[in-house]
Design an enzyme around this catalytic site. Structure first.
Site, short mmCIF file in Angstrom:
data_model
loop_
_atom_site.label_atom_id
_atom_site.label_comp_id
_atom_site.label_asym_id
_atom_site.label_seq_id
_atom_site.Cartn_x
_atom_site.Cartn_y
_atom_site.Cartn_z
CG ASP A 112 -2.09 0.91 1.10
OD1 ASP A 112 -2.37 1.35 -0.04
OD2 ASP A 112 -2.72 1.22 2.11
N GLY A 113 0.28 2.34 -0.53
CA GLY A 113 0.94 3.64 -0.48
C GLY A 113 1.50 4.12 -1.81
CB SER A 136 -8.45 -6.01 -3.71
OG SER A 136 -9.17 -4.81 -3.87
CG ASN A 192 -7.75 -2.62 -5.73
OD1 ASN A 192 -6.79 -3.37 -5.63
ND2 ASN A 192 -8.02 -1.72 -4.79
CD1 TRP A 193 -13.00 -5.74 -9.56
CD2 TRP A 193 -12.34 -4.93 -11.54
NE1 TRP A 193 -12.36 -6.76 -10.24
CE2 TRP A 193 -11.96 -6.29 -11.46
CE3 TRP A 193 -12.03 -4.21 -12.69
CZ2 TRP A 193 -11.28 -6.94 -12.48
CZ3 TRP A 193 -11.35 -4.87 -13.71
CH2 TRP A 193 -10.98 -6.21 -13.60
CD GLU A 231 3.61 -13.34 15.27
OE1 GLU A 231 3.61 -12.19 15.76
OE2 GLU A 231 3.10 -14.32 15.84
C1 FPP Z 1 -2.04 0.13 -3.18
O1 FPP Z 1 -1.60 1.45 -3.32
C2 FPP Z 1 -1.68 -0.64 -4.33
C3 FPP Z 1 -2.54 -1.22 -5.20
C4 FPP Z 1 -4.00 -1.14 -5.15
C5 FPP Z 1 -2.07 -1.97 -6.32
C6 FPP Z 1 -0.78 -2.66 -6.07
C7 FPP Z 1 -0.09 -2.71 -7.33
C8 FPP Z 1 1.23 -2.72 -7.50
C9 FPP Z 1 2.25 -2.76 -6.46
C10 FPP Z 1 1.75 -2.68 -8.82
C11 FPP Z 1 1.23 -3.76 -9.67
C12 FPP Z 1 1.89 -4.99 -9.40
C13 FPP Z 1 2.33 -5.77 -10.36
C14 FPP Z 1 2.87 -7.06 -10.01
C15 FPP Z 1 2.35 -5.36 -11.75
P1 FPP Z 1 -2.69 2.57 -3.34
O2 FPP Z 1 -3.03 2.88 -4.74
O3 FPP Z 1 -3.87 2.14 -2.54
O4 FPP Z 1 -1.93 3.74 -2.67
P2 FPP Z 1 -2.55 4.84 -1.70
O5 FPP Z 1 -3.02 4.11 -0.47
O6 FPP Z 1 -1.40 5.73 -1.44
O7 FPP Z 1 -3.67 5.49 -2.45
#
Ligand code: FPP
Length: 261
Positions: A38-39, A83, A86-87, A225
């Site tokens: 995340d982040g 997830s 996420n859609w 953990e």
């Molecule tokens: C959370 O950050 C991240 C995601 C929802 C997607 C995770 C995706 C990747 C690390 C890249 C894709 C991976 C591959 C393997 C190609 P956020 O968007 O929720 O960040 P925020 O909390 O700062 O808004």
């Protein structure tokens, strides 16, 4: 095949340099680590860049973490890439992540292959673009005999859906006379989850500061953990990863029993 993978790494192998330098006990490496990456969006925003740039940087960071995890003897990494919730994000961001996945699975497969990484996926195929599904199949097929770390990418994954799907499959087996109700126990249930042939989950790492599970590996997390950090995922370097492992090694895991140390 997976059983063979788990037996191939043993204590007779030389202790990796990273372990010696980072004060990590090679006998007590978490076998299976889950990553909530995340982040990305906040990281990008802080740099005055679009959120998508953060996802790109996040995908790059994951490659480094796979390498270091494999080097120290972790058997499986489950990484939450997309997830079922996420859609709900803007279509432009969803499309970008799908394109990123396509590119990642195109460009990195040879490196994963060279590094003996076994790529797998968990989640639902429903709604994923055809090209992404094809790249997923190709990645699994190409790396299926690799005996190094298992990179288990969670795409269109939800923990609640995983449990529901297991329940439905078990119910169908009972209905068809393949399973009796008395045979439904913890082992039976686990054998119907996406993670059925992965080691038990030892450690969940969540970056980005939030302290929640976000529908990730709800069943598997029972006695894992949990390690949280404020660091945004694109900044989560190997050093932070090793810090999480060192902290894990100090935990007193009782699994509901009494002291084990
Ligand atoms: C959370 O950050 C991240 C995601 C929802 C997607 C995770 C995706 C990747 C690390 C890249 C894709 C991976 C591959 C393997 C190609 P956020 O968007 O929720 O960040 P925020 O909390 O700062 O808004």
């Amino acid at each position: 095949m997976l059983k063979k993978i788990f037996e191939t790494k043993n204590c007779e192998q030389p202790v990796p340099k990273q372990l010696i330098e980072s004060n990590i006990n090679p006998q007590f490496i978490p076998q299976h680590i889950a990553l909530i990456m995340d982040g990305n969006g906040r990281w990008a925003k802080e740099q005055g860049k679009p959120r998508t740039y953060g996802h790109y940087a996040g995908a790059e960071r994951l490659k480094e973490i796979v390498r270091i995890a494999d080097n120290i003897g972790v058997k499986a990494l489950s990484a939450y890439a997309f997830s079922t919730e996420n859609w709900k994000r803007p279509a432009s961001e969803v499309n970008f992540i799908m394109k990123l996945l396509d590119r990642y699975l195109t460009n990195e497969i040879d490196t994963f292959q060279k590094n003996n990484v076994c790529v797998r996926f968990m989640g639902s195929r429903d709604g994923l673009p055809k090209n992404v599904q094809e790249k997923m199949d190709n990645a699994v097929q190409k790396t299926k005999d690799n005996t190094g770390i298992i990179l288990n990418l969670a795409i269109n994954y939800g923990g609640q859906t995983e449990i529901l799907e297991a329940v439905k499959r078990i119910a169908a087996e009972v209905k068809n006379g393949l399973l009796s109700i008395d045979e439904i126990n913890l082992n039976c249930f686990e054998s119907h989850l996406y993670t059925k042939d992965l080691p038990p989950l030892d450690l969940l790492i969540r970056t980005g500061g939030d302290r929640r599970i976000s529908n990730f590996m709800l069943w598997q997390i029972a006695y894992a953990e949990i390690w949280n950090t404020e660091i945004y995922w694109p900044d989560f370097s190997s050093e932070f990863f090793l810090q999480a492992i060192r902290d894990f090694q100090k935990r007193d895991r009782r699994f509901g029993g009494l002291n084990t140390k």
